[in-house]
Each structure stands twice: as C-alpha cells, then as structure tokens.
Motif scaffolding. Structure first.
Motif, mmCIF file in Angstrom:
data_model
loop_
_atom_site.group_PDB
_atom_site.id
_atom_site.type_symbol
_atom_site.label_atom_id
_atom_site.label_comp_id
_atom_site.label_asym_id
_atom_site.label_seq_id
_atom_site.Cartn_x
_atom_site.Cartn_y
_atom_site.Cartn_z
ATOM 1 N N PHE A 75 1.148 3.667 -1.926
ATOM 2 C CA PHE A 75 0.589 4.911 -2.447
ATOM 3 C C PHE A 75 -0.471 5.498 -1.521
ATOM 4 C CE2 PHE A 75 2.355 2.617 -5.979
ATOM 5 C CZ PHE A 75 3.014 3.595 -6.695
ATOM 6 N N SER A 76 -0.645 4.911 -0.350
ATOM 7 C CA SER A 76 -1.727 5.311 0.554
ATOM 8 C C SER A 76 -1.621 6.759 1.031
ATOM 9 C CB SER A 76 -1.779 4.375 1.760
ATOM 10 O OG SER A 76 -0.559 4.449 2.488
ATOM 11 N N GLU A 119 2.796 5.997 -12.821
ATOM 12 C CA GLU A 119 3.123 5.986 -14.250
ATOM 13 C C GLU A 119 4.621 6.153 -14.502
ATOM 14 O OE1 GLU A 119 0.713 8.765 -16.415
ATOM 15 O OE2 GLU A 119 -1.138 7.906 -15.608
ATOM 16 N N GLY A 169 -0.061 10.372 -6.825
ATOM 17 C CA GLY A 169 -0.009 8.913 -6.863
ATOM 18 C C GLY A 169 -0.034 8.377 -8.279
ATOM 19 N N SER A 170 -0.881 8.952 -9.110
ATOM 20 C CA SER A 170 -0.967 8.534 -10.505
ATOM 21 C C SER A 170 0.327 8.842 -11.248
ATOM 22 C CB SER A 170 -2.141 9.243 -11.180
ATOM 23 O OG SER A 170 -2.208 8.903 -12.533
ATOM 24 N N ASP A 224 0.830 -1.203 0.000
ATOM 25 C CA ASP A 224 0.000 0.000 0.000
ATOM 26 C C ASP A 224 0.869 1.260 0.000
ATOM 27 O OD1 ASP A 224 -2.410 1.265 -0.170
ATOM 28 O OD2 ASP A 224 -2.872 1.145 1.957
ATOM 29 N N LEU A 239 -0.348 9.234 -0.686
ATOM 30 C CA LEU A 239 -0.244 10.156 -1.816
ATOM 31 C C LEU A 239 -1.629 10.569 -2.298
ATOM 32 C CD1 LEU A 239 2.529 8.363 -3.908
ATOM 33 C CD2 LEU A 239 2.786 9.969 -2.015
ATOM 34 N N ASP A 240 -1.757 11.838 -2.673
ATOM 35 C CA ASP A 240 -3.038 12.269 -3.240
ATOM 36 C C ASP A 240 -3.171 11.641 -4.629
ATOM 37 O OD1 ASP A 240 -2.293 14.199 -5.458
ATOM 38 O OD2 ASP A 240 -1.299 15.205 -3.782
ATOM 39 N N PRO A 241 -4.375 11.581 -5.168
ATOM 40 C CA PRO A 241 -4.597 10.876 -6.438
ATOM 41 C C PRO A 241 -3.747 11.368 -7.607
ATOM 42 C CG PRO A 241 -6.688 11.352 -5.388
ATOM 43 C CD PRO A 241 -5.638 12.050 -4.585
ATOM 44 N N ILE A 242 -3.524 12.661 -7.716
ATOM 45 C CA ILE A 242 -2.753 13.200 -8.841
ATOM 46 C C ILE A 242 -1.287 12.795 -8.735
ATOM 47 C CG2 ILE A 242 -1.949 15.323 -9.952
ATOM 48 C CD1 ILE A 242 -4.702 16.546 -9.178
#
Length: 130
Positions: free
Chosen positions: A108-109, A121, A116-117, A106, A111-114
C-alpha cells in the motif's frame, strides 16, 4: 519465497499452501500487455471475479478513462500508469489468482491514504476473508 533462512526451529506450511501463493512487492512489476491481461495473468477469465477484483482495488475509474478501457495496452513496466495504479494492478493480479496465501510487502506504499483504506477494506477484508 525462499528469501529467508531458517536458523532454528521448523516451518509448517498448511497443505493448501502447496498450491502456491501470491506475492505483491512494494515495487510492482507490470507486463507489456492489456490491463485486463495484467490482472488475469493467463488464467481463465471469470467476468464476475474480475469485476469484483477491479471494484475492490479501486481500478474502475482508471479503466473508465483509458482509451480502450481494460483492453488498453499498459506500456513496458507500466510506463503509462502511475505508481499507485501499478500497485493496485499488481494487488488485483494477486487477489484474482486462486492461491490460498497472499504475501504483501508494503503493497500500500504507493497509495494515498483514502484509496489505500478503500482497497484494504474492499480487497483485503471483504474479498480475501469471505
């Protein structure tokens, strides 16, 4: 990691995994050393690899605002960085390492969505697979 018990069957590790593996827990740990040393973790410094990992883990903007850049001392348990920054530093450490296997728990837990994405990537899909 030795955290799971085998009840039945067999475990087959590829020979390359005998060299070790990287692990990024959901609650990362940070050493009381510079940000750069937290990433390189005593390994030989490779400027290109380091820069690629910093960029992939979206750490450059954070480094730019630190008083001494990546030479800034990160306090005990990462006290002077946010949870997301600690997570990205721990992920950068694992990616910088030469281990062939990376285990993410986990990671990326925090990290905010932007972010984290972008990290997924750039760090996972690009650096690890190419």
């Amino acid at each position: 990691l030795g955290e799971t018990y085998l009840l039945k069957g067999e475990i087959h590790w590829q020979e390359e995994n005998a060299r070790g593996h990287g692990y990024v827990p959901s609650n990362p740990w940070i050493l009381n050393v510079s940000l750069q040393e937290n990433i390189t973790f005593g390994r030989i410094f490779d400027r290109k690899r380091y820069n690629d990992v910093v960029k992939a883990c979206c750490l450059q903007a954070d480094i730019d605002i630190l008083p001494l850049g990546d030479q800034t001392l990160i306090g005990e348990r990462g006290i002077n960085v946010s949870g997301g920054q600690r997570q990205r530093i721990a992920l950068a450490r694992a990616i910088y390492s030469p281990t062939p296997t990376l285990i993410l728990d986990d990671a990326f837990s925090a990290l905010d969505p932007i972010v984290g994405s972008a990290v997924f990537e750039n760090a996972i899909l690009v650096i690890l697979f190419f």
